[in-house]
Design a protein around this motif. Sequence first.
Motif, PDB file in Angstrom:
ATOM      1  N   ASP A 182       9.433   1.191  -4.131  1.00  0.00           N
ATOM      2  CA  ASP A 182       9.543   0.110  -5.109  1.00  0.00           C
ATOM      3  C   ASP A 182      10.892   0.129  -5.824  1.00  0.00           C
ATOM      4  OD1 ASP A 182       6.934  -0.185  -4.397  1.00  0.00           O
ATOM      5  OD2 ASP A 182       6.089   0.296  -6.360  1.00  0.00           O
ATOM      6  N   SER A 213       5.832   3.425  -0.492  1.00  0.00           N
ATOM      7  CA  SER A 213       4.965   2.901  -1.554  1.00  0.00           C
ATOM      8  C   SER A 213       4.104   1.723  -1.108  1.00  0.00           C
ATOM      9  CB  SER A 213       5.818   2.476  -2.756  1.00  0.00           C
ATOM     10  OG  SER A 213       6.736   1.454  -2.390  1.00  0.00           O
ATOM     11  N   PRO A 219      11.638  -2.489  -8.862  1.00  0.00           N
ATOM     12  CA  PRO A 219      11.373  -3.690  -9.649  1.00  0.00           C
ATOM     13  C   PRO A 219      12.594  -4.243 -10.371  1.00  0.00           C
ATOM     14  CG  PRO A 219       9.734  -1.973 -10.091  1.00  0.00           C
ATOM     15  CD  PRO A 219      10.857  -1.327  -9.340  1.00  0.00           C
ATOM     16  N   ARG A 227       7.189  -5.602  -6.879  1.00  0.00           N
ATOM     17  CA  ARG A 227       7.675  -4.295  -6.423  1.00  0.00           C
ATOM     18  C   ARG A 227       9.177  -4.280  -6.203  1.00  0.00           C
ATOM     19  NH1 ARG A 227       3.915  -0.671  -4.413  1.00  0.00           N
ATOM     20  NH2 ARG A 227       1.799  -1.467  -4.115  1.00  0.00           N
TER      21      ARG A 227
END
Length: 272
Positions: free
Chosen positions: A224, A247, A226, A178
């Motif tokens: 998140d 999230s 990433p 994440r």
Amino acid sequence: MRHKRLVFSSSGAIESQNDSAVSRWAEQGCISCRAAPRSSTSVMCQPCYNSAMRLAPFIIKVPEDHATYKSVETQFQQSWRHNTTCPAVKAVYKIICTKASLDKYQRYLDDVEFRGNFLAKESSRGNERRRWHGTKRKCYIGDQGNTRFCTDSGCSLCRIIQKSFDIKLFKKSTGWGRFGAGIYTSSTSSKSNDYSKNIGISSDWKALLLNKVVVGNGKKLTQDDPSLKKPPGRHDSVLAEVVPGGSLNYDELVVYKNEAVRPSYLVMYKSP
């Protein structure tokens, strides 16, 4: 150096069952020899610790009547936040890392403390915390007193205990992150349990690692990201928090340097 002897027999049993003797063992006793007081920086006395370092890496079982066991067990139970019954802890092992590994961690901890001055803010040195991590186990280490490492390169549990974490293995187990390419831990034992997997073995026990993590100046995130390869700005870590509309269902702590985390305890528990 001569030690003040505690109240133990040669077999390790407490000779005097009065409350003060039991309390003295639980708080002060070396988990290895059960005879000398522990040092101020270890759960062992200095001679036992010196011997342990010569054998590192390895694990040693923590007696159930020791305060260290109770501390780890309580953290496991109180941080089980899923809507399921918290399983019983079956065993706790102290992880003895190599001197070289500990030195790298200590240098990083000292550097973070120097930059952040966390002790002056009434926090721990480097804002160090204990956090959970679940991973793959392909052997019976931890089961029924077994302390032998396997040689399977795919047994992430043995490899982490032996060599600590390696950020180059990011995505090998979970497939994504994440908050990018980091090493993930959590204050929630039941969340880390989701990642604890027994692979190719038949065991009623599961394993979690309780780790020392240098949080330093953590960046709080609720959504998140990433794409991260390091903490945003001049932060030392990412604190992924649970908020309405965020999230996450459970917290995560992410560091982006191998030297920011070291496995400290192996906790074996009844498979939920």
